[in-house]
Design a protein around this motif. Structure first.
Motif, PDB file in Angstrom:
ATOM      1  N   ASP B 149       0.815  -1.216   0.000  1.00 38.75           N
ATOM      2  CA  ASP B 149       0.000   0.000   0.000  1.00 38.75           C
ATOM      3  C   ASP B 149       0.847   1.264   0.000  1.00 38.75           C
ATOM      4  N   ALA B 150       2.191   1.111   0.037  1.00 40.32           N
ATOM      5  CA  ALA B 150       3.056   2.291   0.113  1.00 40.32           C
ATOM      6  C   ALA B 150       3.805   2.544  -1.192  1.00 40.32           C
ATOM      7  N   TYR B 151       3.630   1.670  -2.175  1.00 38.56           N
ATOM      8  CA  TYR B 151       4.397   1.832  -3.411  1.00 38.56           C
ATOM      9  C   TYR B 151       3.852   2.997  -4.241  1.00 38.56           C
ATOM     10  N   ASP B 152       4.768   3.814  -4.721  1.00 40.40           N
ATOM     11  CA  ASP B 152       4.402   4.965  -5.535  1.00 40.40           C
ATOM     12  C   ASP B 152       4.694   4.646  -7.004  1.00 40.40           C
ATOM     13  N   PRO B 153       3.674   4.400  -7.811  1.00 43.57           N
ATOM     14  CA  PRO B 153       3.913   4.003  -9.207  1.00 43.57           C
ATOM     15  C   PRO B 153       4.654   5.067 -10.002  1.00 43.57           C
ATOM     16  N   ALA B 154       4.639   6.308  -9.516  1.00 49.52           N
ATOM     17  CA  ALA B 154       5.353   7.368 -10.231  1.00 49.52           C
ATOM     18  C   ALA B 154       6.865   7.176 -10.183  1.00 49.52           C
ATOM     19  N   ARG B 155       7.354   6.298  -9.290  1.00 46.82           N
ATOM     20  CA  ARG B 155       8.794   6.016  -9.248  1.00 46.82           C
ATOM     21  C   ARG B 155       9.274   5.504 -10.606  1.00 46.82           C
ATOM     22  N   ALA B 156       8.518   4.575 -11.195  1.00 41.99           N
ATOM     23  CA  ALA B 156       8.918   3.974 -12.478  1.00 41.99           C
ATOM     24  C   ALA B 156       8.260   4.754 -13.614  1.00 41.99           C
ATOM     25  N   ASP B 157       8.679   5.998 -13.777  1.00 43.45           N
ATOM     26  CA  ASP B 157       7.968   6.930 -14.652  1.00 43.45           C
ATOM     27  C   ASP B 157       8.531   6.964 -16.072  1.00 43.45           C
ATOM     28  N   VAL B 158       8.796   5.800 -16.617  1.00 42.77           N
ATOM     29  CA  VAL B 158       9.327   5.726 -17.983  1.00 42.77           C
ATOM     30  C   VAL B 158       8.395   4.827 -18.780  1.00 42.77           C
ATOM     31  N   SER B 159       8.012   5.279 -19.963  1.00 40.24           N
ATOM     32  CA  SER B 159       7.017   4.518 -20.734  1.00 40.24           C
ATOM     33  C   SER B 159       7.514   3.121 -21.086  1.00 40.24           C
ATOM     34  N   ALA B 160       8.840   2.968 -21.198  1.00 35.90           N
ATOM     35  CA  ALA B 160       9.390   1.671 -21.598  1.00 35.90           C
ATOM     36  C   ALA B 160       9.253   0.604 -20.521  1.00 35.90           C
TER      37      ALA B 160
END
Lengths: 483, 483
Positions: B149-160
């Motif tokens: 519940d703490a993971y921020d998906p914006a960390r992996a902010d690359v379309s690839a």
């Protein structure tokens, strides 16, 4: 080999020579004459003592007289060598007690160091005005800066200290505003030290940027850093006079040649650091050859033009790695290295003293800077080079790694040969120690294309893929290619 | 010149070559085929992303596809070059969409990089077991380590990014105990990263000290530092197996050849970093000459044994500055430099790719280490040298200056010639970047006496009078003199 190895001066060069000599030739005698009471002190540490980072003055001593004695060195403090007779191979010695005698030598090392110059004004006799070039001055400044009731006499915990002078300075009211006369590296270090003691500090520098020998890029970044930390930097502002009869009251600065238009700043402390000159008087009349700055000319083994007479340290020249000519750049490593080599040579193992590259580093609060070789155009042209230079600003780490900081690298090359002849580095993140890379490249006579192809370290916390040194070489190489 | 310059691989070497080529030959065409979706990513930054020091994955990208496009480079992602026909001067390309075609070239650069090896065990298909050699693995580890519940998906902010894999790992329960399999520099960096994320971290290393290539002195200090920061280091402890069917449950380690006596440690995360190998399959059947580690053999300009075919980066050899022989040491600067040189050469300006010295640095919490040249005795003997070594412990600053820290310097020389052939440095205070001094000395073929006479920087906050490098040279020189 009936007479001893005689050394004049008991600091870095003299004691390094005596110690090495005794290790290599334990059966032979070495006598060290020191005119004062201090021996083996770390001049470069004095600003940090004044700042209070170094708690005790004794921490700045490398060797005590008893340790010197244990090495089998015959150390005579309070003994001044006043003349040398190179024909008779004797020195004339006068003691602090008023005695005098002649001392024969087999070999003689002159390691008399240098002394501070005061420029056109004279701080002597004015309370609160100091030149910083010996331990007594450091102890006195430290005492003067302290509030009279807050001074800790244990700070100056060395028996050699001029106790009367320390006590007199400790009793004076603490200063609030300081003028540093001269923005060389001692001036910059003292500015940080005195600001650290809570003073309002002003640095006055004759030319357009601080740290003239480090070049403009360094001078400007260091001035910015001093400003950011609350120090006021006055460039193109030669000090005209120290004002005050008994105690310093003000400095006047920045006028024209007749002093017209000069400004006045009230201060209650002034520290003068405008340069040093070599102590060579004991060789007056011997016909010894002198070199740059009036220093004693020496060859690759530290020999002077007089038979069996060596010179080392702040009173002597050394060969410059770039020009190949004798140069006078009084620095700590040069003194230690030359002393050690001469000790070995006199003991029977001829050892070169080594070239100098003019490598120097300085800390100013959170800024670090280094320089090496021929940085200024005039110095390069005087040595017969056609200087081409580039300054780049590059990151100290990978851009994404926290703490990456702008690092300015200046490289200077000779146009025809492409050879690297000088450089400087400035920045807050491990910038100073990077100058050693350039020093090594200079001493190896590398060209700029060779520097560009160096396999330097890369890891995100320490350097980007292209280290700032490589970026600078790449840019300068491009410029050389266009020429 | 009717066909383009074709580059295979869009990372450091490939894009450096394409960019330089377009700058030097703006009228000519360059096509870059990349089999995956990622381009131009900083492999070395991945541990710092996992640690959380780097906030966004996009920070690790040097160039976006649109920036590549703006440089006039025809970049084709999802295009795998499967074979090369050096006679016809064509490559066969298969696309992610299932198409295939032949592409003629005037010149070809193979910059296909390397891939992680997993050793005797296979982590594929086991949740919580990873090898770290691409961005998708880094993104997956980062997501796996986070509480669901703490993971921020914006960390992996690359379309690839492999979004499905990230989301699957993010949904899993967060691990508490991690095994790092392999104590090389990636293993050490990952240990710091995962400890920084709050995990109980165990590092397993096959041999007796971490960072085998850095030598014993470095390995021991780094192990001490890891231990002091709460990481458990297991040396002489090869991992036998990753245990677990769907999700990692344990590692077994340290048994004899038959696995007898092996111990088991329950873990819920395993990161395997036991080595990499060059990607050369596209040249199978061409008869291209291979060198150390199976990497593609190249000459001083990056040319392979095939006409008009170059290779650079982690798939290629480069000449070693000490041995003069081709060596395989896949590192970031080597790739960038070789790519850039080849781009210039293909554009008509023959440019050497430069030697490598095996310079590497690593950070482990507050410890810094560097290595260069031939550090191990075996490597030195294999190259025909008779190695003599000394390790000294010296201060990083003047002893009286706060922050002076023990710095271990190891120097290795050839007994007969006295030439410096390798070295390492470890310590907490500006130790790593000092390796550049040794790298420069190595590339200049300096002897140990020459290193001892280097005019390195001295100022109390940065170095003692005798820099640790000079102390080491002095001691090794003494040992060489006795031999």
């Amino acid at each position: 080999m009936s007479d001893p190895f005689v050394v004049v001066g008991a600091d870095a060069a003299g004691l390094s020579a005596a110690s090495k000599f005794r290790r290599e030739a334990p059966d032979r005698e070495v006598v060290v004459f020191e005119k004062g009471r201090w021996i083996s002190y770390a001049f470069c540490g004095m600003p940090y003592f004044v700042e209070g980072r170094v708690e005790r003055m004794s921490d700045l001593l490398s060797l005590s007289p008893s340790e010197v004695d244990e090495r089998g060195i015959d150390l005579r403090r309070g003994h001044e060598v006043v003349t040398v007779d190179p024909e008779a191979k004797t020195v004339a010695v006068e003691t602090a007690d008023g005695d005098s005698f002649e001392q024969p030598y087999d070999d003689l090392l002159v390691a008399t160091g240098a002394r501070a110059t005061t420029g056109p004004f004279d701080a002597r006799g004015v309370d609160g005005a100091f030149t910083l070039h010996d331990m007594d001055a450091a102890a006195a400044i430290d005492a003067y800066v302290a509030e009279p009731d807050a001074y800790d006499p244990a700070r100056a915990d060395v028996s050699a200290v001029d106790r009367e002078r320390v006590e007199r300075n400790a009793a004076m009211p603490a200063p609030e505003t300081a003028a540093i006369v001269g923005g060389g590296y001692v001036g910059v270090e003292m500015a940080e030290a005195l600001a650290g003691r809570g003073l309002d500090v002003h640095v006055f520098h004759r030319s357009g940027h601080l740290l003239s020998d480090f070049g403009e890029a360094v001078g400007e970044r260091v001035a910015e850093e001093l400003g950011a930390k609350g120090v006021t930097v006055h460039t193109n502002a030669p000090v005209e006079a120290l004002v005050g009869d008994d105690r310093i009251e003000a400095v006047t600065f920045g006028g024209d040649a007749d002093g017209e238009g000069a400004e006045t700043l009230p201060v209650d402390l002034a520290v003068v650091g405008v340069g040093i000159r070599p102590n060579t008087e004991l060789l007056d009349g011997t016909g010894v050859e002198l070199g740059e700055g009036g220093a004693i000319l020496t060859d690759g083994h530290g020999r002077t033009s007089l038979s069996d007479v060596y010179a080392a340290g702040d009173c002597a020249t050394a060969f410059h790695a770039v020009t190949g000519e004798p140069a006078w750049m009084p620095l700590g490593l040069t003194a230690n290295r030359a002393g050690r080599a001469i000790g070995a040579t006199v003991a029977g193992d001829p050892t070169p003293v080594g070239d100098i590259a003019g490598t120097a580093v300085v800390k100013a609060f959170d800024m670090e800077a280094g320089r090496v070789g021929l940085v200024g155009d005039d110095a390069a042209r005087d040595a017969g080079f056609d200087p081409v230079r580039e300054t780049v600003t590059a990151g100290s780490r990978s851009g994404y790694y926290p703490g990456a900081a702008e690092t300015d690298v200046t490289l200077v090359a000779d146009r025809d040969s492409g050879r690297l002849i000088g450089g400087s580095i400035v920045g807050p993140d491990r910038a100073a120690i990077r100058i050693d890379t350039l020093a090594t490249a200079l001493e190896a006579d590398m060209t700029v294309p060779e520097v560009e192809r160096l396999d330097l370290a890369y890891a995100p916390p320490f350097s980007p893929v292209w280290d700032p040194v490589l970026v600078a070489a790449k840019v300068l190489n491009g410029t050389l290619g266009e020429a």
